[in-house]
Design an enzyme around this catalytic site. Structure first.
Site, PDB file in Angstrom:
ATOM      1  N   LYS A  52      49.576  39.883  45.562  1.00 48.80           N
ATOM      2  CA  LYS A  52      49.118  38.804  46.273  1.00 48.80           C
ATOM      3  C   LYS A  52      50.336  38.052  46.636  1.00 48.80           C
ATOM      4  O   LYS A  52      50.358  37.611  47.917  1.00 48.80           O
ATOM      5  CB  LYS A  52      48.136  38.245  45.355  1.00 48.80           C
ATOM      6  CG  LYS A  52      46.971  38.917  45.331  1.00 48.80           C
ATOM      7  CD  LYS A  52      45.861  38.234  44.197  1.00 48.80           C
ATOM      8  CE  LYS A  52      44.542  39.304  44.313  1.00 48.80           C
ATOM      9  NZ  LYS A  52      43.693  38.732  43.293  1.00 48.80           N
ATOM     10  N   GLN A  96      42.274  34.355  38.882  1.00 46.26           N
ATOM     11  CA  GLN A  96      42.284  35.858  38.680  1.00 46.26           C
ATOM     12  C   GLN A  96      41.426  36.096  37.514  1.00 46.26           C
ATOM     13  O   GLN A  96      41.415  35.586  36.457  1.00 46.26           O
ATOM     14  CB  GLN A  96      43.870  36.184  38.240  1.00 46.26           C
ATOM     15  CG  GLN A  96      44.100  37.715  38.237  1.00 46.26           C
ATOM     16  CD  GLN A  96      43.631  38.447  39.411  1.00 46.26           C
ATOM     17  OE1 GLN A  96      44.088  38.068  40.617  1.00 46.26           O
ATOM     18  NE2 GLN A  96      42.918  39.566  39.328  1.00 46.26           N
ATOM     19  N   ASP A 119      38.539  33.029  47.544  1.00 46.64           N
ATOM     20  CA  ASP A 119      37.824  34.180  46.940  1.00 46.64           C
ATOM     21  C   ASP A 119      36.431  34.204  47.121  1.00 46.64           C
ATOM     22  O   ASP A 119      35.881  35.599  46.853  1.00 46.64           O
ATOM     23  CB  ASP A 119      38.079  34.157  45.424  1.00 46.64           C
ATOM     24  CG  ASP A 119      39.071  35.370  44.942  1.00 46.64           C
ATOM     25  OD1 ASP A 119      39.291  36.365  45.886  1.00 46.64           O
ATOM     26  OD2 ASP A 119      39.377  35.310  43.929  1.00 46.64           O
TER      27      ASP A 119
END
Ligand code: NAP
Length: 287
Positions: A52, A96, A119
């Protein structure tokens, strides 16, 4: 012989287009920034956040990492999210997963302010997707939809079978496919006679997390096969859920692993960071 859906190439094209958008924002004095929180020491997560960070570099997005210890409390985690929510230099917040089991991940996602939900995991984003409103779509389902668009694969009236009902892949993917007028069957570990369902799929999407789970006898000849799985085989090699070697000859389209869904997921994260930055800019101009 199936057409191979080249997610890696498409992701590169998306990143190049996003770089143009990012440069425009920078020219206006706005530096898009993604804050990534990782709790604990998960080796797979380390690889994911490294990828990322690399993608952020390519697009021109500033990347900031918050590495919290395994013993972090819920209060500390929520406190950090609250701080990042208020920080005007941060445009996107990503937590995460997985996080250690003593922490409540849903409560943590809920704490992320909607405009920074890159997200697409907050209840606001999930709800908006469910009622067909524009929102942050979670990155893996969004990446899959982009692949369909790029390869001219219409979902209209098609029977899509998804194996897996997780909050990050299966469920939002179900909504995305419904929003494109597909007829959708969603299967999981309690589904009886899985093969009976998968054999009817015009589009079969596997998000299970088991190597060679989808075998040739489960696939209707001519089906589009999308492999979300990211697993390690006995030699440590990255493999998907699909027995690629035997399924590819009977499929019409298929995604490889690596180089399929994975790079698209990261490209759509970049897309969401730019989208978030633009939404926040519009919001600031409004008030
Ligand atoms: P997850 O939360 O573990 O969900 C797995 C799903 O598979 C569950 O719904 C489970 O059913 C179902 N399942 C397990 N065994 C099954 C069986 N025998 N028959 C039918 N269904 C079965 O996993 P996830 O987070 O969605 O991830 C799935 C895979 O995709 C993993 O390999 C992950 O690494 C990968 N992934 C890849 C990307 C990418 O960018 N390529 C992104 C996210 C995830 P129950 O709900 O009944 O337990």
């Amino acid at each position: 012989m199936a057409i191979i859906i080249e997610g890696k190439k498409l992701a590169q094209k998306i990143r190049e287009n996003l770089k143009v958008e990012c440069d425009k924002l920078k020219a206006e004095g706005i530096q898009p920034k993604l804050a990534v929180i990782m709790v604990g020491d998960n080796p797979a997560s380390k690889i994911y956040i490294k990828n990322k960070s690399k993608a952020c570099d390519q697009v021109g997005i500033k990347y900031e990492e918050y590495l919290l210890s395994e013993s972090t409390s819920q209060k500390e985690l929520l406190g950090l999210i609250g701080k990042l929510n208020k920080d005007e230099t941060v445009n996107g917040i990503l937590l995460q997963s997985p996080i250690p089991s003593h922490l409540n991940i849903n409560q943590a996602f809920k704490k992320i302010t909607y405009l920074k939900d890159v997200d697409g995991f907050t209840p606001s984003s999930v709800g908006k997707l469910a009622i067909g409103e524009d929102t942050f779509i979670s990155c893996t389902p969004h990446g899959i939809i982009k692949m369909f668009d790029e390869y001219g694969i219409s979902l209209n009236g098609k029977h899509v079978v998804i194996i897996g009902r997780s909050n990050i892949v299966g469920k939002p993917l179900l909504q995305c496919c419904l929003n494109r007028n597909a007829t959708v069957t969603i299967c999981h570990s309690k589904t009886k006679d899985l093969k009976k369902h998968t054999q009817n799929a015009e589009i079969l999407i596997s998000a299970v997390g088991k190597p060679k789970f989808v075998t040739k006898d489960m696939v209707k000849p001519g089906a589009v096969v999308i492999d979300v799985g990211m697993n390690r085989d006995e030699n440590g090699k990255l493999v998907g859920d699909v027995d690629f070697e035997n399924v590819e000859p009977i499929a019409s389209y298929i995604t490889p692993v690596p180089g399929g869904v994975g790079p698209m997921t990261i490209a759509m994260l970049m897309y969401n960071v730019i989208k978030a930055t633009k939404l926040q800019k519009a919001n600031n101009e409004e008030f």
